[in-house]
Design a protein around this motif. Structure first.
Motif, short mmCIF file in Angstrom:
data_model
loop_
_atom_site.label_atom_id
_atom_site.label_comp_id
_atom_site.label_asym_id
_atom_site.label_seq_id
_atom_site.Cartn_x
_atom_site.Cartn_y
_atom_site.Cartn_z
N ALA A 1 0.83 -1.17 0.02
CA ALA A 1 0.03 -0.03 0.08
C ALA A 1 0.99 1.29 -0.04
O ALA A 1 2.02 1.31 0.30
CB ALA A 1 -0.93 -0.18 1.09
N ILE A 2 0.14 2.46 -0.28
CA ILE A 2 0.89 3.56 -0.30
C ILE A 2 1.13 3.92 1.08
O ILE A 2 0.38 3.57 2.08
CB ILE A 2 0.22 4.84 -1.03
CG1 ILE A 2 -1.26 4.91 -0.64
CG2 ILE A 2 0.06 4.45 -2.63
CD1 ILE A 2 -1.87 6.24 -1.05
N GLU A 3 2.19 5.05 1.45
CA GLU A 3 2.41 5.43 2.72
C GLU A 3 1.57 5.94 3.40
O GLU A 3 1.51 5.59 4.65
CB GLU A 3 3.74 6.13 2.44
CG GLU A 3 4.99 5.65 2.22
CD GLU A 3 5.02 5.31 0.34
OE1 GLU A 3 4.16 5.65 -0.19
OE2 GLU A 3 6.12 4.82 0.09
N PRO A 4 0.54 6.85 3.02
CA PRO A 4 -0.25 7.23 3.99
C PRO A 4 -1.34 6.11 4.54
O PRO A 4 -1.56 6.24 5.73
CB PRO A 4 -1.11 8.27 3.11
CG PRO A 4 -0.46 8.57 1.90
CD PRO A 4 0.56 7.29 1.88
N ALA B 1 -1.85 5.06 8.24
CA ALA B 1 -3.00 4.84 8.95
C ALA B 1 -3.31 3.77 9.54
O ALA B 1 -3.72 3.39 10.87
CB ALA B 1 -4.27 5.40 8.01
N ALA B 2 -2.81 2.53 8.98
CA ALA B 2 -2.93 1.29 9.59
C ALA B 2 -2.18 0.75 10.65
O ALA B 2 -2.13 -0.04 11.50
CB ALA B 2 -2.54 -0.03 8.29
N ARG C 1 1.88 -7.46 7.77
CA ARG C 1 0.57 -7.59 8.14
C ARG C 1 -0.35 -7.28 7.13
O ARG C 1 -0.17 -6.29 6.41
CB ARG C 1 0.22 -6.71 9.25
CG ARG C 1 1.13 -7.07 10.61
CD ARG C 1 0.79 -6.32 11.77
NE ARG C 1 0.35 -4.75 11.66
CZ ARG C 1 0.15 -3.79 12.31
NH1 ARG C 1 -0.09 -4.51 13.80
NH2 ARG C 1 -0.08 -2.85 12.29
N PRO C 2 -1.60 -7.89 7.15
CA PRO C 2 -2.78 -7.29 6.23
C PRO C 2 -2.91 -6.02 6.37
O PRO C 2 -3.06 -5.27 7.93
CB PRO C 2 -3.99 -8.08 6.59
CG PRO C 2 -3.48 -9.53 7.33
CD PRO C 2 -2.12 -8.93 8.09
N LEU C 3 -3.32 -5.29 5.58
CA LEU C 3 -3.74 -3.70 5.65
C LEU C 3 -4.93 -3.88 6.07
O LEU C 3 -5.89 -4.13 5.64
CB LEU C 3 -3.64 -2.80 4.33
CG LEU C 3 -3.76 -1.45 4.34
CD1 LEU C 3 -2.49 -0.87 4.89
CD2 LEU C 3 -4.27 -0.88 3.05
N GLU C 4 -4.97 -2.99 7.38
CA GLU C 4 -6.49 -3.04 8.14
C GLU C 4 -6.57 -1.35 8.76
O GLU C 4 -6.06 -1.09 9.65
CB GLU C 4 -6.52 -3.79 9.10
CG GLU C 4 -6.76 -5.12 8.83
CD GLU C 4 -7.13 -6.33 9.71
OE1 GLU C 4 -7.11 -5.69 11.12
OE2 GLU C 4 -6.94 -7.17 9.68
N ILE C 5 -7.03 -0.53 7.75
CA ILE C 5 -7.17 0.99 8.00
C ILE C 5 -8.47 0.94 8.93
O ILE C 5 -9.41 0.53 8.81
CB ILE C 5 -7.42 1.58 6.89
CG1 ILE C 5 -6.36 1.49 5.79
CG2 ILE C 5 -7.32 3.32 7.14
CD1 ILE C 5 -6.49 1.95 4.44
N ASN D 1 -8.25 15.00 6.14
CA ASN D 1 -8.72 13.76 6.08
C ASN D 1 -8.47 13.26 4.34
O ASN D 1 -8.00 12.04 4.37
CB ASN D 1 -10.38 13.61 6.03
CG ASN D 1 -10.96 13.62 7.52
OD1 ASN D 1 -10.93 12.80 7.89
ND2 ASN D 1 -11.21 14.67 7.88
N LEU D 2 -8.22 14.13 3.67
CA LEU D 2 -7.62 13.78 2.21
C LEU D 2 -6.16 13.41 2.29
O LEU D 2 -5.77 12.36 1.61
CB LEU D 2 -7.97 15.04 1.26
CG LEU D 2 -9.37 15.41 1.01
CD1 LEU D 2 -9.21 16.74 0.27
CD2 LEU D 2 -10.06 14.26 -0.03
N TYR D 3 -5.44 14.13 3.18
CA TYR D 3 -3.87 13.92 3.35
C TYR D 3 -4.11 12.65 4.03
O TYR D 3 -3.03 11.75 3.46
CB TYR D 3 -3.55 15.09 4.19
CG TYR D 3 -2.19 14.97 4.29
CD1 TYR D 3 -1.18 15.36 3.41
CD2 TYR D 3 -1.65 14.24 5.56
CE1 TYR D 3 0.32 15.14 3.88
CE2 TYR D 3 -0.27 14.28 6.06
CZ TYR D 3 0.74 14.71 4.99
OH TYR D 3 2.06 14.46 5.29
N ARG D 4 -4.66 12.26 4.94
CA ARG D 4 -4.30 10.97 5.78
C ARG D 4 -4.73 9.82 4.96
O ARG D 4 -4.16 8.77 4.98
CB ARG D 4 -5.27 10.94 6.92
CG ARG D 4 -4.80 11.75 8.18
CD ARG D 4 -5.45 11.47 9.36
NE ARG D 4 -6.84 12.00 9.40
CZ ARG D 4 -7.30 13.26 10.29
NH1 ARG D 4 -6.42 13.99 10.66
NH2 ARG D 4 -8.49 13.74 9.91
N LEU D 5 -5.68 9.98 4.00
CA LEU D 5 -6.03 8.78 3.04
C LEU D 5 -5.26 8.81 1.70
O LEU D 5 -5.53 7.95 0.84
CB LEU D 5 -7.45 8.97 2.89
CG LEU D 5 -8.41 8.81 4.10
CD1 LEU D 5 -9.97 8.53 3.84
CD2 LEU D 5 -7.95 7.28 4.94
#
Length: 246
Positions: free
Chosen positions: A77-80, A84-85, A132-136, A155-159
């Motif tokens: 996944a991308i870094e942001p 979050a995860a 680990r599985p990505l679980e946001i 919120n846009l930045y965090r995701l």
């Protein structure tokens, strides 16, 4: 969660919000007293804010749900989204992990070394953590009960979305928040002009459209992946954005 499922969920959520506001708007149209109409538009404005905040939260959570259902590892996944995860990991790094929920080793007896020990262990355990599985968590979305343009950008930045995705509507969103707060706190008792309400309503639903398109595009083009394949072809009957506006 498929692209069409994301479309359908967001389109359905937007429609009932539009219908509710339209019903209230039609009610004020039947009133003959202009002062009473203005007072009812105060209610409409407060409801407009509630629907703006509610839809934004649903849109972001729908995106999180779609990404989580891909069942990929954090390393993909991308870094942001990884950040979050990793909320539990960063909490353990900052405050320690006495119950060893994240880090398997017991903390050192010297309290002054606890945080450093976890940081050192983080370096050691990073390959495992990235596997680990990505679980946001849903807590990655926070509208702060005050959906200003700055809160939207956070919120846009965090995701991992462009922070300026909804920048065209910053002024209207901030005006809506301010007027809603002033009405709720008793600082504004003036009737709301029809032109003001319609201007804000139009901007809010255009912003909802833009956010819907942003979320759908991110899912369609797998923007959540660190290394992305080509875009996924959508069925010919995929809903169009112009069907969303009200």
């Amino acid at each position: 969660m498929t692209v069409n499922e994301v479309w359908a969920q967001l389109e359905t959520d937007m429609k009932w919000r539009q219908d509710e506001l339209r019903a209230l708007s039609n009610l004020q149209m039947t009133m003959k007293d202009n002062v009473e109409k203005g007072r009812l538009r105060r209610v409409l404005l407060v409801m407009l804010y509630a629907h703006a905040e509610g839809f934004c939260k649903i849109a972001f959570l729908t995106y999180i749900n779609a990404v989580n259902k891909v069942a990929m590892t954090c390393s993909s996944a991308i870094e942001p989204l990884v950040a979050a995860a990793f909320s539990d990991v960063f909490h353990a790094l900052t405050y320690g992990d006495p119950k060893q929920k994240v880090f398997p080793l017991p903390p050192p007896p010297d309290n002054k070394l606890i945080i450093f020990a976890r940081q050192r262990e983080f370096i050691t355990e990073l390959p495992r953590l990235l596997a680990r599985p990505l679980e946001i968590p849903d807590t990655a979305v926070n509208t702060e009960d005050n959906l200003t343009s700055h809160v939207v950008k956070r919120n846009l930045y965090r995701l991992g979305f462009p922070e300026d995705l909804l920048s065209s509507y910053d002024a209207e969103l901030d005006e809506l928040v301010k007027r809603r707060n002033n009405i709720a706190h008793g600082a504004d008792s003036d009737p709301v002009k029809e032109s003001d309400y319609e201007r804000l309503r139009k901007a809010v639903f255009q912003a909802m459209d833009e956010l819907t398109l942003g979320v759908v595009s991110a899912v369609e083009n797998t923007n959540f992946l660190r290394t992305r394949p080509g875009p996924v072809a959508l069925p010919a009957n995929n809903p169009r954005s112009d069907s969303l506006s009200g």
